[in-house]
Design an enzyme around this catalytic site. Structure first.
Site, PDB file in Angstrom:
ATOM      1  N   TRP A  57      29.606 -44.364 -16.308  1.00 46.13           N
ATOM      2  CA  TRP A  57      28.937 -43.330 -16.964  1.00 46.13           C
ATOM      3  C   TRP A  57      27.385 -43.825 -17.346  1.00 46.13           C
ATOM      4  CZ3 TRP A  57      27.886 -43.062 -22.644  1.00 46.13           C
ATOM      5  CH2 TRP A  57      27.346 -41.946 -23.047  1.00 46.13           C
ATOM      6  N   ALA A  59      24.736 -42.857 -19.304  1.00 45.91           N
ATOM      7  CA  ALA A  59      24.681 -42.112 -20.431  1.00 45.91           C
ATOM      8  C   ALA A  59      23.450 -41.061 -20.578  1.00 45.91           C
ATOM      9  CB  ALA A  59      24.157 -42.961 -21.764  1.00 45.91           C
ATOM     10  N   GLU A  91      29.644 -40.326 -13.459  1.00 42.77           N
ATOM     11  CA  GLU A  91      28.615 -39.224 -14.002  1.00 42.77           C
ATOM     12  C   GLU A  91      27.216 -39.606 -14.556  1.00 42.77           C
ATOM     13  OE1 GLU A  91      31.276 -36.708 -17.060  1.00 42.77           O
ATOM     14  OE2 GLU A  91      31.203 -38.521 -17.703  1.00 42.77           O
ATOM     15  N   HIS A  92      26.264 -38.752 -13.902  1.00 43.73           N
ATOM     16  CA  HIS A  92      25.000 -38.836 -14.278  1.00 43.73           C
ATOM     17  C   HIS A  92      24.265 -39.825 -13.597  1.00 43.73           C
ATOM     18  CE1 HIS A  92      26.895 -37.274 -18.505  1.00 43.73           C
ATOM     19  NE2 HIS A  92      27.040 -36.351 -17.437  1.00 43.73           N
ATOM     20  N   GLU A 113      29.744 -35.120 -13.296  1.00 43.58           N
ATOM     21  CA  GLU A 113      28.916 -34.387 -13.719  1.00 43.58           C
ATOM     22  C   GLU A 113      27.482 -34.927 -13.120  1.00 43.58           C
ATOM     23  OE1 GLU A 113      30.205 -32.459 -17.779  1.00 43.58           O
ATOM     24  OE2 GLU A 113      28.698 -34.211 -18.039  1.00 43.58           O
ATOM     25  N   TYR A 116      21.868 -34.911 -16.077  1.00 46.44           N
ATOM     26  CA  TYR A 116      21.223 -33.591 -16.540  1.00 46.44           C
ATOM     27  C   TYR A 116      19.793 -33.801 -16.641  1.00 46.44           C
ATOM     28  CZ  TYR A 116      25.829 -33.396 -19.160  1.00 46.44           C
ATOM     29  OH  TYR A 116      27.229 -33.294 -19.711  1.00 46.44           O
TER      30      TYR A 116
END
Length: 222
Positions: A57, A59, A91-92, A113, A116
């Site tokens: 991850w 963050a 993720e990310h 994901e 963002y």
């Protein structure tokens, strides 16, 4: 600048298939508690390896978080042959989330994901004319790879349209049906923008604000 390497860098340690190496229940976090940077979270060089419940991850909230702050290109890079992953969560990350270079690999369940916080489309291009980065990239030279139950979601929340051309990129020469039950989803119609234009290799249709929170699926590829 890698958090964990399994097997020596630049070599592929050879473990017997009947007695494989294993990495179980390991979580990586880059940023969030404090500012952190890494080129990659995990690199697997060893052959005949099992990965089980791996969460990498970058963050998206907390301390030391930002596109130019907690920088990290890739979550997981697999160079070994005969590597199997069960439950891979990545993720990310800011380029490919997973790069799979080794032959005869298998992934059973993948959750992703996309980042963002992409500040502009120009800052996030796999190649000229190719928007974004695939979440899962199987290298062009791989001849056999199997993936089952793999999903990638987008929530680009900077108020501008950001697109990824594909969620998954694999050699089109893989045996028929090598990739099974793939999906993409556009999250949060109130705050999300852009989306994912294709599920895999230009196939499967788009997940954007036009079809929010609805899985766009490819049952079998190629």
């Amino acid at each position: 600048n890698v958090l964990l390497r399994l097997g020596g860098d630049g070599s592929q340690s050879d473990h017997d298939a009947s007695d494989p190496s294993g990495l179980y229940d390991v979580f990586f976090r880059i940023g969030g508690a404090a500012l952190g940077k890494a080129t990659a979270a995990l690199i697997v060089n060893s052959d005949n390896t099992i990965l089980d419940d791996i969460w990498a991850w970058r963050a998206d909230h907390g301390n030391g978080v930002g596109w130019t702050s907690n920088t990290s290109d890739t979550g997981v890079i697999v160079n070994g042959t005969n590597v199997t992953a069960y439950g891979l969560f990545v993720e990310h990350f800011q380029k490919y989330e997973v790069i799979w270079n080794g032959d005869n690999g298998t992934d059973v369940f993948f959750q992703n994901e996309m980042p963002y916080d992409v500040p502009s489309q120009a800052a996030w291009m796999e190649a000229p004319g190719v928007d974004g980065y695939a979440a899962f990239k199987v290298a062009d030279g791989v001849t056999h790879f199997n993936g089952y139950g793999m999903g990638s979601y987008s929530f680009f929340n900077q108020g501008i349209d950001i697109f990824a051309a594909n969620a998954f990129e694999v050699p089109s020469t893989l045996p028929a049906g090598s990739m099974r039950d793939l999906l993409t989803i556009f999250l949060d119609v109130s705050h999300g923008k852009g989306g994912i234009l294709n599920v895999i290799n230009g196939v499967g249709g788009s997940s954007t604000i036009a079809n929010p929170d609805v899985p766009v699926t490819v049952v079998s590829y190629p």
